[in-house]
Scaffold this motif. Structure first.
Motif, mmCIF file in Angstrom:
data_model
loop_
_atom_site.group_PDB
_atom_site.id
_atom_site.type_symbol
_atom_site.label_atom_id
_atom_site.label_comp_id
_atom_site.label_asym_id
_atom_site.label_seq_id
_atom_site.Cartn_x
_atom_site.Cartn_y
_atom_site.Cartn_z
ATOM 1 N N VAL A 1 0.817 -1.206 0.000
ATOM 2 C CA VAL A 1 0.000 0.000 0.000
ATOM 3 C C VAL A 1 0.854 1.261 0.000
ATOM 4 C CG1 VAL A 1 -1.598 1.387 1.378
ATOM 5 C CG2 VAL A 1 -2.057 -1.028 0.999
ATOM 6 N N ILE A 2 1.873 1.301 0.861
ATOM 7 C CA ILE A 2 2.729 2.485 0.945
ATOM 8 C C ILE A 2 3.443 2.726 -0.377
ATOM 9 C CG2 ILE A 2 4.756 3.472 2.059
ATOM 10 C CD1 ILE A 2 3.922 2.095 4.634
ATOM 11 N N GLU A 3 3.958 1.652 -0.964
ATOM 12 C CA GLU A 3 4.666 1.785 -2.236
ATOM 13 C C GLU A 3 3.733 2.277 -3.332
ATOM 14 O OE1 GLU A 3 7.137 -0.987 -5.439
ATOM 15 O OE2 GLU A 3 6.563 -1.790 -3.490
ATOM 16 N N TRP B 1 1.459 9.253 -6.056
ATOM 17 C CA TRP B 1 1.702 10.667 -5.768
ATOM 18 C C TRP B 1 2.819 11.226 -6.636
ATOM 19 C CZ3 TRP B 1 -0.788 14.606 -4.287
ATOM 20 C CH2 TRP B 1 -0.142 15.774 -3.857
ATOM 21 N N THR B 2 3.934 10.504 -6.742
ATOM 22 C CA THR B 2 5.066 11.014 -7.512
ATOM 23 C C THR B 2 4.744 11.098 -9.008
ATOM 24 O OG1 THR B 2 6.034 8.793 -7.664
ATOM 25 C CG2 THR B 2 6.791 10.207 -5.866
ATOM 26 N N SER B 3 3.811 10.289 -9.481
ATOM 27 C CA SER B 3 3.449 10.299 -10.899
ATOM 28 C C SER B 3 2.107 10.994 -11.137
ATOM 29 C CB SER B 3 3.396 8.870 -11.443
ATOM 30 O OG SER B 3 2.455 8.097 -10.723
ATOM 31 N N ARG B 4 1.672 11.829 -10.188
ATOM 32 C CA ARG B 4 0.341 12.441 -10.268
ATOM 33 C C ARG B 4 0.180 13.360 -11.478
ATOM 34 N NH1 ARG B 4 3.471 14.760 -6.557
ATOM 35 N NH2 ARG B 4 3.645 17.042 -6.391
ATOM 36 N N LEU C 1 1.540 12.813 -14.389
ATOM 37 C CA LEU C 1 1.617 12.000 -15.605
ATOM 38 C C LEU C 1 0.382 11.134 -15.792
ATOM 39 C CD1 LEU C 1 5.338 10.804 -15.322
ATOM 40 C CD2 LEU C 1 4.455 12.759 -16.608
ATOM 41 N N ASN C 2 -0.172 10.668 -14.682
ATOM 42 C CA ASN C 2 -1.332 9.781 -14.732
ATOM 43 C C ASN C 2 -2.631 10.567 -14.850
ATOM 44 O OD1 ASN C 2 0.403 7.670 -14.292
ATOM 45 N ND2 ASN C 2 -0.100 7.447 -12.132
ATOM 46 N N PRO C 3 -3.683 9.966 -15.404
ATOM 47 C CA PRO C 3 -5.002 10.585 -15.317
ATOM 48 C C PRO C 3 -5.341 10.862 -13.848
ATOM 49 C CG PRO C 3 -5.055 8.746 -16.850
ATOM 50 C CD PRO C 3 -3.707 8.706 -16.172
ATOM 51 N N PRO C 4 -5.983 11.977 -13.542
ATOM 52 C CA PRO C 4 -6.272 12.324 -12.147
ATOM 53 C C PRO C 4 -7.192 11.341 -11.444
ATOM 54 C CG PRO C 4 -7.372 13.833 -13.665
ATOM 55 C CD PRO C 4 -6.405 13.030 -14.479
ATOM 56 N N PHE C 5 -7.795 10.435 -12.167
ATOM 57 C CA PHE C 5 -8.625 9.386 -11.578
ATOM 58 C C PHE C 5 -7.885 8.666 -10.450
ATOM 59 C CE2 PHE C 5 -9.923 4.882 -11.566
ATOM 60 C CZ PHE C 5 -11.268 5.024 -11.248
ATOM 61 N N PHE C 6 -6.571 8.468 -10.609
ATOM 62 C CA PHE C 6 -5.815 7.693 -9.632
ATOM 63 C C PHE C 6 -5.556 8.457 -8.336
ATOM 64 C CE2 PHE C 6 -4.967 5.745 -13.741
ATOM 65 C CZ PHE C 6 -5.329 4.434 -13.460
ATOM 66 N N LEU C 7 -5.800 9.760 -8.340
ATOM 67 C CA LEU C 7 -5.697 10.511 -7.093
ATOM 68 C C LEU C 7 -6.826 10.135 -6.135
ATOM 69 C CD1 LEU C 7 -4.633 13.979 -8.523
ATOM 70 C CD2 LEU C 7 -3.298 12.559 -6.959
ATOM 71 N N PHE C 8 -7.954 9.683 -6.666
ATOM 72 C CA PHE C 8 -9.040 9.233 -5.796
ATOM 73 C C PHE C 8 -8.675 7.918 -5.101
ATOM 74 C CE2 PHE C 8 -11.337 11.685 -9.161
ATOM 75 C CZ PHE C 8 -11.600 12.786 -8.366
ATOM 76 N N GLU C 9 -7.943 7.072 -5.795
ATOM 77 C CA GLU C 9 -7.448 5.854 -5.159
ATOM 78 C C GLU C 9 -6.418 6.197 -4.095
ATOM 79 O OE1 GLU C 9 -6.544 1.748 -4.335
ATOM 80 O OE2 GLU C 9 -8.282 2.958 -4.834
ATOM 81 N N LEU C 10 -5.581 7.184 -4.373
ATOM 82 C CA LEU C 10 -4.612 7.640 -3.374
ATOM 83 C C LEU C 10 -5.331 8.171 -2.138
ATOM 84 C CD1 LEU C 10 -1.728 8.294 -2.503
ATOM 85 C CD2 LEU C 10 -1.883 10.417 -3.825
ATOM 86 N N ALA C 11 -6.413 8.908 -2.338
ATOM 87 C CA ALA C 11 -7.203 9.406 -1.206
ATOM 88 C C ALA C 11 -7.788 8.255 -0.405
ATOM 89 C CB ALA C 11 -8.305 10.325 -1.713
ATOM 90 N N GLN D 1 -6.399 16.360 0.550
ATOM 91 C CA GLN D 1 -5.624 17.107 -0.447
ATOM 92 C C GLN D 1 -5.623 16.365 -1.782
ATOM 93 O OE1 GLN D 1 -1.519 17.806 0.597
ATOM 94 N NE2 GLN D 1 -1.001 18.625 -1.403
ATOM 95 N N ALA D 2 -5.366 15.058 -1.736
ATOM 96 C CA ALA D 2 -5.355 14.255 -2.954
ATOM 97 C C ALA D 2 -6.734 14.252 -3.612
ATOM 98 C CB ALA D 2 -4.915 12.823 -2.647
ATOM 99 N N TYR D 3 -7.780 14.153 -2.794
ATOM 100 C CA TYR D 3 -9.151 14.117 -3.316
ATOM 101 C C TYR D 3 -9.477 15.394 -4.093
ATOM 102 C CZ TYR D 3 -14.232 14.138 -3.454
ATOM 103 O OH TYR D 3 -15.546 14.223 -3.893
ATOM 104 N N PHE D 4 -9.213 16.543 -3.504
ATOM 105 C CA PHE D 4 -9.596 17.792 -4.171
ATOM 106 C C PHE D 4 -8.674 18.127 -5.337
ATOM 107 C CE2 PHE D 4 -12.208 18.386 -0.397
ATOM 108 C CZ PHE D 4 -13.387 18.833 -1.000
#
Length: 246
Positions: free
Chosen positions: A82-84, A90-93, A95-105, A118-121
């Motif tokens: 999970v941490i990895e 986060w480091t590839s935020r 480059l990736n579609p922002p969809f994956f920031l919701f998974e990070l949240a 922060q990641a969600y918004f």
């Protein structure tokens, strides 16, 4: 058109969706024309059961169905990773579609709620920007659909700790974070009906058939910035009123 999370495992099992790359998410880019924004979407149809019908997904070149498949791969990892995964997202935020920031949240909602909000918004503001640049207005539905993947814990944190929302929106505004993504908005635009029918009919969409011309993007940015500021003002006013009433 039906979209279902329950079919993701079967999509991956059939080898129909792309793989997650540690350095970011990269979709196939077929050289169908000299237009870098040309897209040739396809449809994956997945039966959901005897009485549940079927789910239709638009895939190809990091379309909506592709990001769902990648999400399923991320979530299939063990707790030890999970941490990895969170660090990679986060480091590839940018480059990736922002969809994956919701998974990070979702991954960080319990351990670090401030970061999760922060990641969600950041994800929501970037999704708004991507969807607003789609010529097909039905693609705007992706904003709430994608945001929902952040999960209930994030929603509860946002509801109970408004100061985190204020700080997150302030950060997005101060850094222009909503507009820093380098990912194509195709992932969001492919959620719309025009991309779906193009896929069904085997059509290639040129850039000017699905993506707003770049000369209009500044006006979109201005509109989203105004929306963010209005939401911030509303939140700050609500908190101030609640504090005064105590």
């Amino acid at each position: 058109m039906m979209k279902s999370r329950s079919s993701l495992t079967r999509l991956l099992g059939a080898g129909l969706l792309t793989a997650f790359l540690a350095v970011g998410v990269a979709g196939a880019q077929d050289d169908v024309s000299d237009d870098p924004n040309a897209r040739s979407p396809e449809i994956v149809i997945v039966p959901l059961g005897d009485e549940e019908g079927e789910a239709h997904f638009v895939v190809g070149e990091m379309a909506w169905g592709d990001v769902l498949g990648l999400l399923n791969q991320l979530q299939s990892g063990t707790g030890d990773s999970v941490i990895e995964v969170a660090q990679t997202l986060w480091t590839s935020r940018d480059l990736n579609p922002p969809f994956f920031l919701f998974e990070l949240a979702r991954l960080t909602a319990e351990s670090d709620p401030e970061f999760a909000v922060q990641a969600y918004f950041l994800g929501r503001s970037r999704t708004m920007y991507d969807a607003a640049r789609c010529l097909d207005s039905t693609a705007l539905d992706v904003i709430n659909e994608a945001s929902g993947y952040a999960g209930e814990t994030v929603v509860q944190v946002i509801a109970s700790r408004p100061e985190l929302t204020i700080a997150a929106i302030e950060h997005v505004i101060e850094t222009d974070g909503a507009f820093a993504s380098q990912a194509s908005p195709w992932w969001a635009c492919s959620f719309g009906t025009n991309a779906y029918f193009a896929a069904v009919n085997g059509q290639t969409l040129t850039g000017d058939e699905w993506l707003m011309v770049e000369s209009r993007w500044p006006s979109v940015r201005a509109r989203i910035s105004s929306n963010l500021q209005s939401n911030l003002d509303m939140m700050q006013g609500a908190v101030a009123a609640a504090t005064a009433a105590e």
